[in-house]
Scaffold this active site. Structure first.
Site, PDB file in Angstrom:
ATOM      1  N   HIS A 124      -0.129  -0.249  -5.674  1.00 36.70           N
ATOM      2  CA  HIS A 124       0.025   0.184  -4.281  1.00 36.70           C
ATOM      3  C   HIS A 124      -1.104  -0.365  -3.407  1.00 36.70           C
ATOM      4  O   HIS A 124      -2.264   0.052  -3.538  1.00 36.70           O
ATOM      5  CB  HIS A 124       0.044   1.732  -4.247  1.00 36.70           C
ATOM      6  CG  HIS A 124       0.292   2.293  -2.891  1.00 36.70           C
ATOM      7  ND1 HIS A 124      -0.187   3.509  -2.488  1.00 36.70           N
ATOM      8  CD2 HIS A 124       0.963   1.793  -1.816  1.00 36.70           C
ATOM      9  CE1 HIS A 124       0.183   3.733  -1.244  1.00 36.70           C
ATOM     10  NE2 HIS A 124       0.874   2.704  -0.809  1.00 36.70           N
ATOM     11  N   SER A 178       5.069   3.448  -2.097  1.00 38.89           N
ATOM     12  CA  SER A 178       3.985   4.337  -1.682  1.00 38.89           C
ATOM     13  C   SER A 178       4.218   5.758  -2.171  1.00 38.89           C
ATOM     14  O   SER A 178       3.350   6.600  -2.002  1.00 38.89           O
ATOM     15  CB  SER A 178       3.838   4.314  -0.163  1.00 38.89           C
ATOM     16  OG  SER A 178       5.096   4.347   0.453  1.00 38.89           O
TER      17      SER A 178
END
Ligand code: CAA
Length: 281
Positions: free
Chosen positions: A138, A117
């Site tokens: 992501h 992240s």
């Protein structure tokens, strides 16, 4: 692409395995032990059973989807994968060790990706066999519900890698956005300062937990308040991302709130530990 490898069977890895299997891919899933993968499969089975109860899925489809997910005991099991997504905990050393290990077993065509992240993709690329075939993919939590994937290319990533992973992401029914390899990419660069500011507001006595959350839920129409969301994400993950933003930009506006640091030091990490801003026991 036919076979997807997922390394890490926590909430993100299990979610990625689930949506990939639901889209028809064969999935190899690994964690520190096969027991952890079996536990993740039980969790996926429960979510799929909820879909059956709502009439969104046929009972026999549950077995088909679960049957597509095979536990991988060793990184050598990932040799047949077309794409391997690492979704381990948000520690650079852990991710690097995984890529160095699995990288020894993949062929020249295999694509590698990380669900990080916030860790820079170009830095993680130093641990993969071919940085041209590596990028960030992501997902957002809960993966089966959230309709977005953020794609991040490293300095060496080639267009063919981005194109192939974009096709995979769209085949899961997700929307795709492209971000530069900058700290926090797009979404966390915007989200984490809000969560961090909610921690400052709480720590400075501006308002209580319930009112901060209700302010954002009802005043801004967010599905959940920032402190609830932080409990879902994990306060340790929030702090890690704030630190990446702070160190990566050098900008004081990203400095982590003292209260967030204190909660993490107390082991109050949110839903996963039973206590964060709320009591989840
Ligand atoms: N897994 C799978 N499905 C789930 C779920 C889970 N953990 N939680 C809820 N759902 C499903 C429910 O089954 C329900 O499905 P149906 O529509 O088919 O009935 C649907 O989601 C809505 O759930 P609920 O009605 O129970 O509750 P809700 O309306 O409050 O929605 C929510 C739940 C989708 C989680 C919503 O609260 C929400 O959007 N919250 C914010 C989530 C968010 O911001 N995620 C991003 C976090 S940041 C991140 O992930 C990136 C990072 O790097 C940190």
């Amino acid at each position: 692409m036919k076979t997807i490898g997922v390394i890490g069977a926590g909430q993100m890895g299990a979610g990625i395995a689930q949506v990939s299997a639901q889209a028809g891919y064969r999935v190899l899933l690994s964690d520190m032990s096969v027991e952890l993968v079996e536990k993740a499969k039980v969790g996926i089975g429960k979510l799929l059973a909820r879909n059956v109860a709502k009439g969104k899925m046929l009972p026999e489809e549950v077995d088909t989807v679960l049957g597509r997910i095979t536990p991988a005991a060793d990184h050598s099991d990932f040799a047949p994968c077309d794409l391997i997504i690492e979704a381990a905990s948000e520690r650079e050393s852990t991710k690097r060790a995984i890529f160095e290990s699995v990288g020894k077993h993949v062929g020249p065509e295999t694509l590698l990706a990380t669900n990080t992240s916030s860790i820079p993709i170009t830095r993680l690329a130093q641990s993969v066999p071919d940085p041209a075939r590596f990028m960030g993919v992501h997902f957002f939590n809960p993966v089966p519900v959230m309709g977005l994937i953020e794609l991040i290319r490293g300095l060496a990533t080639v267009d063919a890698t981005v194109d192939a992973i974009e096709i995979y992401g769209r085949s899961l029914g997700k929307n795709i956005i492209h971000a530069d390899d900058a700290p926090g990419f797009i979404v966390n660069r915007i989200l984490m300062p809000m969560i961090n500011e909610a921690c400052f507001a709480l720590g400075e006595g501006v308002a209580n937990i319930a009112d901060i959350d209700m302010g954002c839920r009802i005043g801004l129409n967010h599905p959940m308040g920032p402190l609830t969301l932080a409990d879902f994400i994990g306060l340790d993950t929030c702090l890690d991302i704030c630190r990446v933003l702070h160190e990566g930009t050098g900008d004081q506006k990203f400095r982590p709130a003292p209260l967030l640091i204190k909660y993490v030091e107390a082991g109050w990490l949110g839903k996963k530990t039973g206590r964060g801003f709320y009591d989840w026991t």
